[in-house]
Scaffold this motif. Structure first.
Motif, PDB file in Angstrom:
ATOM      1  N   ALA A 156      -4.398   3.472  -5.216  1.00 20.40           N
ATOM      2  CA  ALA A 156      -3.869   2.112  -5.107  1.00 20.40           C
ATOM      3  C   ALA A 156      -4.214   1.447  -3.776  1.00 20.40           C
TER       4      ALA A 156
ATOM      5  N   SER B 267       0.817  -1.213   0.000  1.00 19.23           N
ATOM      6  CA  SER B 267       0.000   0.000   0.000  1.00 19.23           C
ATOM      7  C   SER B 267       0.850   1.262   0.000  1.00 19.23           C
TER       8      SER B 267
ATOM      9  N   GLN C 216      -7.498  -0.494  -3.555  1.00 18.30           N
ATOM     10  CA  GLN C 216      -7.759  -1.567  -4.499  1.00 18.30           C
ATOM     11  C   GLN C 216      -7.945  -2.891  -3.758  1.00 18.30           C
TER      12      GLN C 216
ATOM     13  N   VAL D 105      -6.991  -6.448  -3.083  1.00 23.40           N
ATOM     14  CA  VAL D 105      -5.758  -7.234  -3.180  1.00 23.40           C
ATOM     15  C   VAL D 105      -6.148  -8.696  -3.322  1.00 23.40           C
TER      16      VAL D 105
ATOM     17  N   SER E 298       2.266  -2.522  -8.752  1.00 23.51           N
ATOM     18  CA  SER E 298       1.001  -3.210  -9.006  1.00 23.51           C
ATOM     19  C   SER E 298       0.911  -4.555  -8.290  1.00 23.51           C
TER      20      SER E 298
ATOM     21  N   TYR F 223      -2.906  -6.275  -7.132  1.00 20.20           N
ATOM     22  CA  TYR F 223      -4.172  -5.546  -7.184  1.00 20.20           C
ATOM     23  C   TYR F 223      -5.050  -6.188  -8.236  1.00 20.20           C
TER      24      TYR F 223
ATOM     25  N   LEU G 267      -7.057  -2.273 -11.623  1.00 22.49           N
ATOM     26  CA  LEU G 267      -6.070  -1.214 -11.380  1.00 22.49           C
ATOM     27  C   LEU G 267      -6.622   0.179 -11.617  1.00 22.49           C
TER      28      LEU G 267
END
Ligand code: ZN
Ligand code: ZN
Lengths: 123, 519
Positions: free
Chosen positions: B169, B128, B172, B174, B133, B161, B164
Motif C-alpha cells: 500500500a 501509509s 501506491q 496517491v 484505501s 490510492y 490497488l
C-alpha cells in the motif's frame, strides 16, 4: 421222505375210524398215528346209491388222514443214510460226521447221541 | 501320480482342521456383515458426517475472520483518533499564525488551499500507516457559501490510492479525490478523474452527526458510515468518521479512512477448503436479516454472491444457513463491537456456498458408499471362494470314496483325511472292523459243526427254512430241532432270524464260500 414213509406205513383202519402205523426197523416198536373217526361211522347206507357215496367219502377221508399221518410220522422217523431204513428217534444217533441208526453205528463203530436222549437232556 | 507330485512340491501340505476353516469362514462372514451394515449406514449418511466436519472448519475460519476484522477496525479507529488530534493541533496553529477565526475560512479559497497544503502531512503519513484505501478530512467551512448546496459542501482533502495492490500500500500512487486544485498542484498530486474541490457530506451517511455533536472523547464520537456509493462515483466504500476538535473542544469537522469494495475484497481472499471456498464478509446484521447492500465482500471467487439483496438467517445444528430464496450459504457470524451510522451492528461472517458443500457431501457419501460396496463385494467373493475351497476337497474325497476316481485325494481337512485314509487302507468292500471280527469268529465256529449240521446250514444258505429240512435231509422233525439247537449254540446265535442275518452278511460280501470250507 414223505414218499418213503407213505410206502412204509401200514393201514390199521376199521370201518369206523382211520389209523396208520409205522414200525422202527431197529427196535421194532410200533408207532400209531392219531386215529380219525369216519364222518359216517355207525351210519348204514339206506340205498345202494348212498352206499356208493359212503364208499367214495370213506376213500377220500382215508386219503386225507393218510397224508396227515405221514406228516405226523415225519416228526419221529428218520431215514438211516447207511441202511436206508426208517428208524425211530430212540434208534437214530447224531454222529460227528453223519447221523445213522444204532445198528449201523455199532457196525461202523461210530459214536453218537440218540435224538430222543438229547432232547430229553435239554428239556 | 498327482499325489506324488503333491508330495514333491508340497511335502508339508498340512491339513487344516475343519475348525480352523470354519473359523476363517465365519470371520469372513462377520466382515461381510460389518461391510453390509457399514454400507447401509453410509447410504443413510449416518457415519460420514460432512456437516460436523464443515462445522469445525467453519469454526476455525470464523475465529480467524473475526480476529482479523476486529483488529482492523480497532487499528483504523486508533489511527483515525491519532490523526484527528494532529489535524486539530495543526488547525489551531494555522489559525493562530494567520490570526483569523475558524469561520473566516468561509469564502476564502486561497487560505483554504493553504490550510489543506499544511494538513497534507498528517493525512499522508496516516494513509501509509493504516490499512485503508483512502483517507480524508473536511472542515465545516466552504469556499463558496453562495452555492445552492453550500450547506452540504465542506472544504477538505481526500486522498486515495489509484491502483490497488494491498500488499504494498505504501508504494501506491496517491491521487487527489477531493481538495482545492491549488493545494493539489502545490503538493504535486495527480487529480482523480472524478475530482471535486470539496466534499459533499450529504452523501456520507451519518457524517452530519459526527460533524456537529459535541463529544468528550474522539473515539466515542467516531462512527462507521454504512457502506455507500463513494460521493459521486460508482464505487462503494465504508468510511470511518472521527470528529476534529479545535483547542476549545469545538467540533470543526471530521476526518477518517475509506475502505473500498476493491480494497476489502483484495485484503480478504477466499480460503479454499474441501467444502468449497470460504468467503469473508463484513456485514450489517439486523435480527435475522443480513443486508447484502451494506456488506463489504471479501473475494467471492467460486460463488455467485453479490452485494445486493438480503440474506435470511436460519440457525442450524452445525451451521447457520443464509439464504436469499435462490442461493443458499452455510456459515457462521459473530457481531463485532461496531455499529454503523444507521444503528445496525456489523458482524464478521464466514460463508461457503451450500451447493458446493452439498456436492462435497454427496461425493463423500458416495465415496464411502462405493468403498463399502466394493468391500462388501470383495468379502462376498472371498466368502464364495472360501466356501468353494471348503466344499471342493470334501466332494473330491467323497468321489474318491465312491470310487469315481482311483487317484489318492487329500481333502486338506484333517478329520476327513483321517477318515479317508482309514477307508482307503481297507480292502475294497471291507466292513467295519468289529463286523469283520464277528464274521471271522462265525466262520471259525462254523468249523466245529457236525456233518449233518453243516448240511442243514447249507440248506439254510440255499434259502430253505426249518420246515423244509425233514423232507430234504430225510430226518425226523425232532432230529432237525435237535440239530438246530446245536447249530445255534455252536454258532452263537439265538434264533433262526439271527442266523439268517449272518448268512445274508456273508452272501453280501461274497464270502459265503468261506463258511463251509473246512480248512
Ligand atoms: Zn427204534
Ligand atoms: Zn442203519
Amino acid at each position: 421222505m414223505r414218499r418213503i414213509i407213505k410206502a412204509s406205513m401200514e393201514d390199521i383202519s376199521s370201518m369206523e375210524r382211520f389209523q396208520f402205523s409205522l414200525r422202527c426197523a431197529v427196535c421194532g416198536s410200533l408207532w400209531e398215528s392219531q386215529p380219525a373217526r369216519f364222518s359216517k361211522a355207525g351210519m348204514q347206507p339206506e340205498s345202494e346209491g348212498k352206499r356208493v357215496i359212503f364208499q367214495a367219502l370213506y376213500q377220500r377221508e382215508r386219503e386225507d388222514v393218510f397224508e396227515r399221518a405221514a406228516t405226523e410220522a415225519m416228526e419221529y422217523f428218520s431215514l438211516c443214510p447207511i441202511c436206508k431204513r426208517l428208524v425211530c428217534d430212540r434208534c437214530f444217533l447224531l454222529g460227528e460226521d453223519i447221523d445213522l441208526c444204532t445198528d449201523c453205528a455199532a457196525f461202523l463203530q461210530e459214536h453218537g447221541e440218540p435224538v430222543e436222549g438229547l432232547s430229553a437232556e435239554n428239556r | 501320480m498327482r499325489s506324488i507330485r503333491n508330495a514333491i512340491h508340497n511335502p508339508y501340505a498340512a491339513s487344516h482342521s475343519m475348525g480352523v476353516r470354519l473359523l476363517l469362514y465365519w470371520f469372513t462372514m462377520a466382515l461381510l456383515l460389518v461391510a453390509a451394515i457399514l454400507s447401509i449406514l453410509m447410504a443413510m449418511g449416518v457415519l460420514s458426517h460432512p456437516a460436523r466436519q464443515l462445522a469445525s472448519a467453519l469454526d476455525i475460519q470464523q475465529r480467524n475472520t473475526y480476529a482479523a476484522l476486529d483488529a482492523q477496525m480497532d487499528e483504523l479507529t486508533a489511527h483515525g483518533v491519532a490523526m484527528s488530534e494532529k489535524l486539530g493541533r495543526e488547525l489551531d496553529a494555522f489559525l493562530a499564525a494567520k490570526g483569523i477565526p475558524f469561520d473566516a475560512l468561509n469564502d476564502d479559497p486561497k487560505t483554504i488551499a493553504e490550510l489543506e497544503k499544511r494538513l497534507y502531512a498528517p493525512l499522508s503519513s496516516t494513509l501509509s500507516a493504516a490499512s485503508c484505501s483512502g483517507i480524508f478530512f473536511c472542515l465545516n467551512v466552504t469556499a463558496n457559501t453562495a452555492l445552492p448546496n453550500a450547506d452540504a459542501l465542506r472544504a477538505g482533502l481526500y486522498l486515495r490510492y489509484s491502483g490497488l495492490q494491498p500488499t504494498v500500500a505504501s508504494e501506491q500512487d496517491v491521487i487527489c479525490f477531493r481538495g482545492a486544485a491549488e493545494a493539489a498542484r502545490g503538493l504535486q498530486i495527480q487529480m482523480h478523474n472524478r475530482w471535486n474541490p470539496e466534499l459533499n457530506t450529504a452523501l456520507i451517511p451519518g457524517s452530519n452527526k459526527v460533524a456537529t455533536s459535541q463529544v468528550e472523547r474522539l473515539a466515542e464520537g467516531s462512527l462507521w458510515a454504512k457502506r455507500t456509493e463513494l460521493l459521486d462515483t460508482w464505487e462503494h466504500v465504508m468510511l470511518l468518521c472521527v470528529p476534529i476538535l479545535d483547542g476549545s473542544g469545538t467540533v470543526r469537522g471530521f476526518c477518517g479512512m475509506e475502505i473500498s469494495d476493491l480494497y476489502f475484497s483484495l485484503s480478504h481472499d477466499t480460503v479454499s477448503s474441501s467444502y468449497g471456498n470460504m468467503l469473508t464478509l463484513l456485514a450489517p446484521i439486523d435480527g435475522d436479516k443480513l443486508n447484502l447492500s451494506g456488506t463489504m465482500l471479501g473475494a467471492t471467487n467460486g460463488s455467485r454472491l453479490t452485494a445486493e439483496g438480503t440474506l435470511h438467517i436460519k440457525p442450524g445444528k452445525y451451521y447457520t444457513i443464509y439464504t436469499d430464496g435462490k442461493e443458499s450459504y452455510l456459515g457462521r457470524h459473530r457481531l463485532l463491537d461496531v455499529v454503523t451510522s444507521d444503528g445496525i451492528p456489523l458482524a464478521a461472517v464466514t460463508l461457503v456456498t451450500a451447493n458446493t458443500f452439498r456436492s462435497y457431501e454427496r461425493g463423500s457419501q458416495f465415496a464411502w458408499f462405493l468403498g463399502s460396496v466394493l468391500f462388501l463385494l470383495a468379502m462376498l467373493v472371498a466368502a464364495t471362494v472360501l466356501s468353494r475351497r471348503f466344499v471342493k476337497p470334501i466332494n473330491e474325497s467323497l468321489a474318491a470314496v465312491r470310487g469315481d476316481t482311483t487317484e489318492v485325494v487329500t481333502s486338506g481337512i484333517s478329520e476327513i483325511d483321517e477318515l479317508l485314509t482309514m477307508i482307503r487302507e481297507r480292502p475294497v468292500g471291507a466292513l467295519p472292523p468289529d463286523v469283520e471280527a464277528r464274521l471271522r469268529g462265525f466262520t471259525e465256529r462254523a468249523n466245529t459243526l457236525t456233518g449233518t449240521e453243516r448240511t442243514i446250514l447249507q440248506y439254510y444258505m440255499d434259502g430253505y427254512t426249518v420246515k423244509d429240512i425233514p423232507e430234504l435231509a430225510r430226518i425226523s422233525a425232532s432230529t432237525v430241532k435237535t440239530h438246530n439247537r446245536n447249530l445255534y449254540r455252536k454258532l452263537g446265535v439265538d434264533s433262526f432270524d439271527e442266523l439268517k442275518v449272518y448268512i445274508e452278511l456273508f452272501a453280501s460280501c461274497g464270502r459265503s464260500g468261506e463258511l463251509l470250507n473246512r480248512s
